[in-house]
Enzyme design. Sequence first.
Site, PDB file in Angstrom:
ATOM      1  CB  CYS A 135      11.266   1.376 -80.242  1.00  0.00           C
ATOM      2  SG  CYS A 135      12.591   0.173 -80.112  1.00  0.00           S
ATOM      3  CG  HIS A 280      11.819   3.753 -76.872  1.00  0.00           C
ATOM      4  ND1 HIS A 280      11.597   2.616 -76.138  1.00  0.00           N
ATOM      5  CD2 HIS A 280      12.772   3.436 -77.798  1.00  0.00           C
ATOM      6  CE1 HIS A 280      12.369   1.646 -76.603  1.00  0.00           C
ATOM      7  NE2 HIS A 280      13.093   2.119 -77.608  1.00  0.00           N
ATOM      8  CG  ASN A 310      15.513  -0.546 -76.206  1.00  0.00           C
ATOM      9  OD1 ASN A 310      14.315  -0.810 -76.154  1.00  0.00           O
ATOM     10  ND2 ASN A 310      16.047   0.086 -77.223  1.00  0.00           N
TER      11      ASN A 310
HETATM   12  N1  COA Z   1      31.202  -4.272 -75.727  1.00  0.00           N
HETATM   13  C1  COA Z   1      32.406  -3.811 -76.073  1.00  0.00           C
HETATM   14  N2  COA Z   1      32.674  -3.280 -77.278  1.00  0.00           N
HETATM   15  C2  COA Z   1      31.661  -3.232 -78.156  1.00  0.00           C
HETATM   16  C3  COA Z   1      30.367  -3.694 -77.858  1.00  0.00           C
HETATM   17  C4  COA Z   1      30.167  -4.238 -76.582  1.00  0.00           C
HETATM   18  N3  COA Z   1      28.969  -4.694 -76.188  1.00  0.00           N
HETATM   19  N4  COA Z   1      29.593  -3.499 -78.940  1.00  0.00           N
HETATM   20  C5  COA Z   1      30.344  -2.934 -79.889  1.00  0.00           C
HETATM   21  N5  COA Z   1      31.598  -2.759 -79.410  1.00  0.00           N
HETATM   22  C6  COA Z   1      32.758  -2.192 -80.086  1.00  0.00           C
HETATM   23  C7  COA Z   1      32.641  -2.216 -81.594  1.00  0.00           C
HETATM   24  O1  COA Z   1      33.001  -3.483 -82.085  1.00  0.00           O
HETATM   25  C8  COA Z   1      33.601  -1.134 -81.984  1.00  0.00           C
HETATM   26  O2  COA Z   1      34.896  -1.652 -81.913  1.00  0.00           O
HETATM   27  P1  COA Z   1      36.018  -1.215 -83.004  1.00  0.00           P
HETATM   28  O3  COA Z   1      36.170   0.261 -82.826  1.00  0.00           O
HETATM   29  O4  COA Z   1      37.195  -2.007 -82.580  1.00  0.00           O
HETATM   30  O5  COA Z   1      35.441  -1.606 -84.312  1.00  0.00           O
HETATM   31  C9  COA Z   1      33.471  -0.115 -80.864  1.00  0.00           C
HETATM   32  O6  COA Z   1      32.845  -0.810 -79.766  1.00  0.00           O
HETATM   33  C10 COA Z   1      32.621   1.081 -81.237  1.00  0.00           C
HETATM   34  O7  COA Z   1      31.461   0.600 -81.900  1.00  0.00           O
HETATM   35  P2  COA Z   1      30.331   1.556 -82.378  1.00  0.00           P
HETATM   36  O8  COA Z   1      29.230   0.728 -82.950  1.00  0.00           O
HETATM   37  O9  COA Z   1      30.896   2.657 -83.225  1.00  0.00           O
HETATM   38  O10 COA Z   1      29.917   2.177 -80.983  1.00  0.00           O
HETATM   39  P3  COA Z   1      28.888   3.303 -80.663  1.00  0.00           P
HETATM   40  O11 COA Z   1      29.549   4.367 -79.905  1.00  0.00           O
HETATM   41  O12 COA Z   1      28.094   3.710 -81.870  1.00  0.00           O
HETATM   42  O13 COA Z   1      27.902   2.576 -79.687  1.00  0.00           O
HETATM   43  C11 COA Z   1      25.725   1.647 -79.713  1.00  0.00           C
HETATM   44  C12 COA Z   1      27.167   1.458 -80.141  1.00  0.00           C
HETATM   45  C13 COA Z   1      24.932   0.489 -80.285  1.00  0.00           C
HETATM   46  C14 COA Z   1      25.652   1.637 -78.212  1.00  0.00           C
HETATM   47  C15 COA Z   1      25.218   2.997 -80.266  1.00  0.00           C
HETATM   48  O14 COA Z   1      25.464   3.083 -81.642  1.00  0.00           O
HETATM   49  C16 COA Z   1      23.790   3.224 -80.005  1.00  0.00           C
HETATM   50  O15 COA Z   1      23.382   3.350 -78.897  1.00  0.00           O
HETATM   51  N6  COA Z   1      22.958   3.309 -81.059  1.00  0.00           N
HETATM   52  C17 COA Z   1      21.559   3.435 -80.922  1.00  0.00           C
HETATM   53  C18 COA Z   1      21.033   2.082 -80.597  1.00  0.00           C
HETATM   54  C19 COA Z   1      19.614   2.105 -80.173  1.00  0.00           C
HETATM   55  O16 COA Z   1      19.170   2.980 -79.498  1.00  0.00           O
HETATM   56  N7  COA Z   1      18.912   1.063 -80.592  1.00  0.00           N
HETATM   57  C20 COA Z   1      17.575   0.888 -80.244  1.00  0.00           C
HETATM   58  C21 COA Z   1      16.745   1.763 -81.088  1.00  0.00           C
HETATM   59  S1  COA Z   1      15.174   1.815 -80.468  1.00  0.00           S
END
Ligand code: COA
Length: 353
Positions: A135, A280, A310
């Site tokens: 990224c 980004h 992204n």
């Molecule tokens: N649809 C529905 N539910 C989903 C899912 C999806 N696509 N992906 C994950 N979940 C679920 C998980 O399994 C979890 O379920 P559980 O509570 O039953 O275990 C729940 O949603 C919460 O998961 P969690 O990972 O804690 O969610 P979050 O609030 O952290 O959001 C991201 C997940 C990935 C969106 C978030 O962590 C994020 O944006 N992180 C940064 C990612 C990023 O920017 N990456 C690129 C870097 S350049």
Amino acid sequence: MNRTTAGGELTNSFKKYKLNMSNQSRIIGAGHYVPEKVVTNQDLEKLMNTTDEWIVERTGIHQRRYFEEGKDTTASMGTEAAKRAIQHAGIDKNEIELIVFATLSPDYYFPGCGVLLQKELELPHIAALDVRNQCSGFIYGLSVADQFIKTGMYKTVLVVGSETQSNFVEYSDRHRHIAVIFGDGAGAIVMQRSEEKNKGILSTHLYSDGSMAEELFCPHPGTRLKTRITHEMIDDGSLLAHMNGNLVFKHAVTRFEECITTALEKNNYTINELDLLIPHQANLRIADFITRKFKLPVEKVFNNIQKYGNTTAASIPIALSEAWAEGRVKENTLLCMAAFGSGFTWASALVRM
Ligand code: COA
């Protein structure tokens, strides 16, 4: 070799370049290309256990673009974006002396995409360099171009970010936290030497923390864990990208803030003097967090993740190209671009357009 001789040789070798510390590099054009195929959250609902509501609430993404098989590749999309950037810059493509190509999803494991673009654009046998900083790849690439221009070695450099990520995510429940985030596309800029004072790339700031390498990574094909791909690795998902989303989020908001602050302080600007921030496009929640943290009016922050997802190394040049086309980047705009991602790596650039 004694020091006098070494120093003398150095001076002579630099004579062939226009070493002039007042050289500035300016971004003189930008272009982007996104594939035609639009994939909505509703489309993904049919492939895995997810909902439009979850995706929008956690990421801000409504749709993304996916490459068309037989038509788009990372190199071909980069080439199309480059053509548009060259046209926007109003230069002859043969003026380009260096290609810097940032991607984590190259056409081949090797060689990199830079040489493929050199061929597809029918450029002479110029230098072509690939950057693997995910990224942050575009800003790392921009910084490399800036250094080559400032030393006088090259006058005109093409910097490209392009990604085909839909090809390596899995449309399954186990990969849904990653599959919904990423999209495909390409952006490019042309950078050129300028002698105008206080214009162009004012500074770039590059960082890394390899202790976080395995928090957002794709282990294969690689040599660290196992040297050969096995059926079990396909079945158990170890060929897929892994992401500790919560940790990435926490680090991203801190690092974005730090590198934007450093870029402003280094150039004696305050946040209020900034005209436009292009972060980004990792996640709209991350961009909103930074916007609030700096108390920036929303119109000073450019976001398009809603429609592209992204796009990793392509996200900033696509955003810059769109912002420019919309008239939000003009002569004299004070622009900050900042990125954070796998590595972890993070980077910023402050530019007076
Ligand atoms: N649809 C529905 N539910 C989903 C899912 C999806 N696509 N992906 C994950 N979940 C679920 C998980 O399994 C979890 O379920 P559980 O509570 O039953 O275990 C729940 O949603 C919460 O998961 P969690 O990972 O804690 O969610 P979050 O609030 O952290 O959001 C991201 C997940 C990935 C969106 C978030 O962590 C994020 O944006 N992180 C940064 C990612 C990023 O920017 N990456 C690129 C870097 S350049």
